[in-house]
Write an enzyme that holds these catalytic residues in place. Structure first.
Site, PDB file in Angstrom:
ATOM      1  N   ASP A  60       8.272  -0.755  -0.811  1.00  0.00           N
ATOM      2  CA  ASP A  60       6.845  -1.008  -1.035  1.00  0.00           C
ATOM      3  C   ASP A  60       6.526  -2.496  -1.150  1.00  0.00           C
ATOM      4  OD1 ASP A  60       6.433   1.692  -0.934  1.00  0.00           O
ATOM      5  OD2 ASP A  60       5.399   1.840  -2.872  1.00  0.00           O
ATOM      6  N   ASN A 117       4.526   3.583   3.330  1.00  0.00           N
ATOM      7  CA  ASN A 117       3.825   4.595   2.540  1.00  0.00           C
ATOM      8  C   ASN A 117       3.401   3.991   1.202  1.00  0.00           C
ATOM      9  OD1 ASN A 117       2.684   6.971   1.784  1.00  0.00           O
ATOM     10  ND2 ASN A 117       4.609   8.089   1.481  1.00  0.00           N
ATOM     11  N   ASP A 144       2.810   9.349 -12.652  1.00  0.00           N
ATOM     12  CA  ASP A 144       4.137   9.151 -12.046  1.00  0.00           C
ATOM     13  C   ASP A 144       5.246   9.584 -13.008  1.00  0.00           C
ATOM     14  OD1 ASP A 144       2.638   8.137 -10.011  1.00  0.00           O
ATOM     15  OD2 ASP A 144       3.378   6.080 -10.129  1.00  0.00           O
ATOM     16  N   GLU A 176       3.093  10.824  -2.339  1.00  0.00           N
ATOM     17  CA  GLU A 176       4.105  10.732  -1.286  1.00  0.00           C
ATOM     18  C   GLU A 176       4.301  12.052  -0.555  1.00  0.00           C
ATOM     19  OE1 GLU A 176       3.798   8.929  -3.753  1.00  0.00           O
ATOM     20  OE2 GLU A 176       5.054   7.138  -3.772  1.00  0.00           O
ATOM     21  N   HIS A 232      10.511   9.396  -3.281  1.00  0.00           N
ATOM     22  CA  HIS A 232      11.456   8.717  -4.189  1.00  0.00           C
ATOM     23  C   HIS A 232      11.506   9.350  -5.566  1.00  0.00           C
ATOM     24  CE1 HIS A 232       8.009   5.983  -5.776  1.00  0.00           C
ATOM     25  NE2 HIS A 232       7.487   6.949  -5.075  1.00  0.00           N
ATOM     26  N   ARG A 233      10.335   9.759  -6.078  1.00  0.00           N
ATOM     27  CA  ARG A 233      10.342  10.303  -7.459  1.00  0.00           C
ATOM     28  C   ARG A 233      10.956  11.698  -7.512  1.00  0.00           C
ATOM     29  NH1 ARG A 233       8.340   6.302  -9.992  1.00  0.00           N
ATOM     30  NH2 ARG A 233       6.640   5.180  -9.039  1.00  0.00           N
ATOM     31  N   LYS A 235      11.944   3.485  -1.736  1.00  0.00           N
ATOM     32  CA  LYS A 235      10.513   3.118  -1.841  1.00  0.00           C
ATOM     33  C   LYS A 235      10.264   2.214  -3.045  1.00  0.00           C
ATOM     34  CE  LYS A 235       5.844   5.068  -1.489  1.00  0.00           C
ATOM     35  NZ  LYS A 235       5.037   4.599  -2.602  1.00  0.00           N
TER      36      LYS A 235
HETATM   37  O1  LIG Z   1      -2.527   1.300  -9.001  1.00  0.00           O
HETATM   38  C1  LIG Z   1      -1.330   1.586  -8.966  1.00  0.00           C
HETATM   39  O2  LIG Z   1      -0.437   0.705  -8.956  1.00  0.00           O
HETATM   40  C2  LIG Z   1      -0.930   3.012  -8.951  1.00  0.00           C
HETATM   41  C3  LIG Z   1      -1.821   3.988  -9.323  1.00  0.00           C
HETATM   42  C4  LIG Z   1      -1.471   5.425  -9.379  1.00  0.00           C
HETATM   43  O3  LIG Z   1      -2.098   6.080  -8.289  1.00  0.00           O
HETATM   44  P1  LIG Z   1      -3.485   6.942  -8.428  1.00  0.00           P
HETATM   45  O4  LIG Z   1      -4.521   6.064  -8.981  1.00  0.00           O
HETATM   46  O5  LIG Z   1      -3.735   7.331  -7.007  1.00  0.00           O
HETATM   47  O6  LIG Z   1      -3.165   8.096  -9.331  1.00  0.00           O
HETATM   48  C5  LIG Z   1       0.033   5.656  -9.327  1.00  0.00           C
HETATM   49  O7  LIG Z   1       0.318   6.997  -9.082  1.00  0.00           O
HETATM   50  C6  LIG Z   1       0.678   4.798  -8.250  1.00  0.00           C
HETATM   51  O8  LIG Z   1       2.076   4.999  -8.202  1.00  0.00           O
HETATM   52  C7  LIG Z   1       0.455   3.332  -8.540  1.00  0.00           C
HETATM   53  C1  LIG Z   2       2.153   7.445  -6.043  1.00  0.00           C
HETATM   54  C2  LIG Z   2       3.065   6.505  -5.854  1.00  0.00           C
HETATM   55  O1  LIG Z   2       2.999   5.505  -4.938  1.00  0.00           O
HETATM   56  P1  LIG Z   2       1.798   4.748  -4.203  1.00  0.00           P
HETATM   57  O2  LIG Z   2       1.757   3.383  -4.800  1.00  0.00           O
HETATM   58  O3  LIG Z   2       2.188   4.719  -2.763  1.00  0.00           O
HETATM   59  O4  LIG Z   2       0.516   5.505  -4.445  1.00  0.00           O
HETATM   60  C3  LIG Z   2       4.314   6.502  -6.664  1.00  0.00           C
HETATM   61  O5  LIG Z   2       5.055   5.487  -6.616  1.00  0.00           O
HETATM   62  O6  LIG Z   2       4.607   7.488  -7.352  1.00  0.00           O
END
Ligand SMILES: O=C(O)C1=C[C@@H](OP(=O)(O)O)[C@@H](O)[C@H](O)C1
Ligand SMILES: C=C(OP(=O)(O)O)C(=O)O
Length: 445
Positions: free
Chosen positions: A58, A101, A332, A360, A404-405, A430
């Site tokens: 990422d 992703n 998460d 994901e 990944h999770r 990821k």
């Molecule tokens: O802003 C961020 O860094 C994130 C927000 C969350 O997503 P959502 O807002 O779509 O739930 C989380 O699940 C993602 O891993 C990272």
């Molecule tokens: C939802 C996740 O990733 P993303 O930042 O791609 O939304 C995650 O890392 O669990």
């Protein structure tokens, strides 16, 4: 632990039944903070040295995109360190950008590039093209930005053009699908305030999910010199002429979502397990997972930048307390709780996790499928999951759904009586390429 094939991409990884876990680890950098501060540093005046930066798919996607957009970024001297030469705007006005992703890359970059104007295309892996972005595109169009769908309406890939921005009225964004849309608008807002000389007002429609991530966004913007006025969770105002200034140096905290797996190990493998890099002073909502573990009966200690857990030994018959909780604030880390439910003393319910369906993979469906393979009884609704621990465990190959999770949290299933086979363990790249090595260093039979 038996690896097959090449160490990086084996088709599966067998985890033998494990009994105890103890030790101390330094966490890799936070994905969410790394990608935010890379973008903030690129848009700031002055150069920023970032240390503790996460090195994973990422962040590589974000780094490659910023470089392609003309931002000078030098790696080193330490492996987790970069120097970003802030340019206030992106020097390159036309680019094709691969976003993998990474939600934390495509959403903020779409907003920033759309507000700046230029000819850009943003696309990703097939799953990225199934992850919604329509609420963000609607908001950007309301502002006057030019955004077009190249495939299905509401989803990447996207192409961006030149638009005349109009900040005379508030922009509205739906917050109920992903908080990343609001985060993206806020991070990019200084580009629009500079272009128009007006303040930027954004109003949230619907119930905002994943709120701590927006808090993190506001905190990091402040460290780069931009203070957002807010009316609770409904209305946010970025002042006119807002401009990012480099703080010079920033240390990225350890990743609190990655911490959840190790803290869980302490809770089911006796412990103590200590993670360093997040603690009481963290700006990540997922540190609250420590409270979830405490509610399940684990002992938790916390310092400014460390957390330590101890608990029962589930392999010797110890059990965690069952739970019924709302996980909207920590979507998460919530996946870690779902797997811990295997060791609970009764059925466990995770509520308010509809966002799992658009991450994901469809995580509610994937989690239900894989927990059931181990012998748990699992029921799902559009926004919840109920897990009844197995009466009898079944040996299983756990599919990880390119998530990944899924791979990381199912490593905890090795504390059951039958061990576990994790398919495609390399998908952890990821956010945590070395996850299974770190895991192996803590766990014993
Ligand atoms: O802003 C961020 O860094 C994130 C927000 C969350 O997503 P959502 O807002 O779509 O739930 C989380 O699940 C993602 O891993 C990272
Ligand atoms: C939802 C996740 O990733 P993303 O930042 O791609 O939304 C995650 O890392 O669990």
């Amino acid at each position: 632990m038996t690896m097959t094939d090449s160490p990086r991409h084996p088709p599966y990884l067998d985890l033998a039944p494990a009994r105890h876990a103890r030790g101390a680890i330094d966490l890799p950098g936070s994905k969410s903070i790394s990608n935010r501060v890379l973008l903030l540093s690129a848009l700031a005046e002055g150069s920023t040295r970032l240390t503790g930066l996460l090195d994973s798919d990422d962040t590589q996607v974000m780094l490659a995109a910023l470089r392609k957009l003309g931002i000078a970024i030098t790696a080193g001297p330490r492996p987790d360190e970069v120097l970003v030469e802030g340019a206030r705007r992106f020097p390159v006005g036309q680019a094709d950008l691969f976003m993998g992703n990474a939600g934390t890359a495509i959403r903020p970059l779409t907003a920033a590039l759309a507000m700046m104007g230029g000819l850009y295309v943003l696309h990703g892996v097939p799953r990225m093209h199934e992850r919604p972005i329509g609420d963000l595109v609607d908001a950007l169009r309301m502002l006057g930005a030019r955004v077009a769908y190249q495939g299905r309406e509401g989803y990447p890939p996207l192409s961006l053009g030149w638009g005349e921005l109009d900040l005379s009225r508030p922009v509205k964004v739906n917050g109920s699908v992903s908080s990343q849309f609001l985060t993206a608008l806020l991070l990019a807002a200084p580009l629009a305030t500079q272009a128009t000389g007006r303040g930027f007002v954004v109003e949230v429609e619907g119930e905002l999910i994943s709120k701590p991530y927006v808090e993190m966004t506001l905190n990091l913007m402040r460290r780069f010199g931009v203070t957002v006025e807010r009316d609770g969770w409904r209305r946010f105002t970025v002042p006119s002429q807002a401009a990012y200034r480099s703080p010079g140096h920033m240390l990225v905290e350890g990743d609190a979502s990655s911490a959840s797996y190790f803290l869980a190990l302490g809770a089911i493998g006796g412990g103590p397990v200590r993670v360093t890099g997040v603690g009481r002073d963290s700006i990540q909502g997922d540190v609250a997972f420590a409270d979830t573990l405490a509610a399940m009966g684990a002992q938790v200690e916390m310092g400014p930048d460390w957390i330590e857990t101890r608990g029962v030994k589930v392999a010797e018959g110890g059990r965690l307390k069952a739970f019924d909780a709302d996980f909207n604030l920590i979507p998460d880390a919530a996946m870690t709780a779902a797997v811990l439910a295997l060791y609970a003393d009764g059925p466990c319910r995770l509520r308010n996790i509809a966002s799992w369906r658009v991450k994901e993979t469809d995580r509610i469906h994937a989690m239900q499928t894989e927990l059931a393979k181990l012998g748990a009884t699992v029921t799902a609704t559009p926004d919840s999951l109920t897990v009844t621990p197995p009466a009898t465990w079944t040996p299983a190959e756990i599919g990880t759904w390119d998530d990944h999770r899924m791979a990381m949290c199912f490593s905890l299933a090795a504390f059951g009586p039958v061990g576990v086979r994790i398919l495609d363990p390399g998908c952890v790249s990821k956010t945590f390429p070395t996850y299974f090595d770190v895991y192996a260093g803590l766990v014993g039979a």
